[in-house]
Design an enzyme around this catalytic site. Structure first.
Site, PDB file in Angstrom:
ATOM      1  N   GLY A  31       0.796  -1.211   0.000  1.00 48.32           N
ATOM      2  CA  GLY A  31       0.000   0.000   0.000  1.00 48.32           C
ATOM      3  C   GLY A  31       0.833   1.268   0.000  1.00 48.32           C
ATOM      4  N   ASP A  33       2.767   2.444   2.310  1.00 51.07           N
ATOM      5  CA  ASP A  33       4.112   2.174   2.832  1.00 51.07           C
ATOM      6  C   ASP A  33       5.050   1.699   1.722  1.00 51.07           C
ATOM      7  OD1 ASP A  33       6.114   1.906   4.779  1.00 51.07           O
ATOM      8  OD2 ASP A  33       5.380  -0.035   5.479  1.00 51.07           O
TER       9      ASP A  33
END
Length: 168
Positions: A31, A33
């Site tokens: 995602g 991150d």
């Protein structure tokens, strides 16, 4: 502080601080991150590893925040914060609001004037988007901070429309 909502890619925001919805390891993931680590380059991971080796041996606690370089991102810094996993059985909304509060505190300590947030915990941590927006705006619209401009960056059109609807 002025808060705006936009649809877009957080890794492309030209701000002082980009907030990373990190996992507790600080070593990258999926995602937001993963996107931040991929686009920002190895400098971010190197600083995260140094943080793990010094102050955060067990990882970053949920709701806390810490800063690193932004590497190749258009920002100066990345502030990493770990959102809570959604639970219908337990109210974790204070932890979610802590993510926004602590990221703003760290950004302010850095001297940042502009900051971009993803919708923390609304992806793989399954926080319902409408409530995630409510929690974010509860902090961003009332925060007393030296940060002047916050942008809540919504990744896709449905989430952006949800955020606009919640904001009213």
């Amino acid at each position: 502080m002025h808060t705006t909502l936009i649809q877009g890619d957080i890794t492309r925001q030209d701000v002082d601080v980009i907030v990373n919805a990190a996992n507790s390891s600080l070593l990258g993931g999926g995602g937001v991150d993963g996107a931040i680590h991929r686009r920002g380059g190895p400098e971010i991971l190197a600083e995260c590893r140094a943080l793990r080796a010094s102050h955060y041996g067990r990882g970053l606690a949920t709701g806390q925040a810490v800063a690193t370089t932004a590497g190749n991102l258009p920002a100066r810094w990345v502030v990493h914060t770990v959102g809570p996993v959604y639970s219908a059985a337990e109210d974790r909304s204070e932890l979610l609001r802590d993510c926004y509060r602590n990221a703003l505190r760290v950004a302010g300590d850095l001297g940042a004037r502009t900051i971009a947030f993803p919708l923390i915990s609304s992806g793989v941590y399954r926080w319902p988007a409408d409530d995630a927006v409510r929690q974010a705006l509860a902090v961003l619209d009332t925060a007393e901070t030296s940060v002047e401009q916050a942008t809540l960056v919504l990744f896709d059109a449905p989430t952006y429309e949800t955020a606009r609807s919640v904001r009213g």
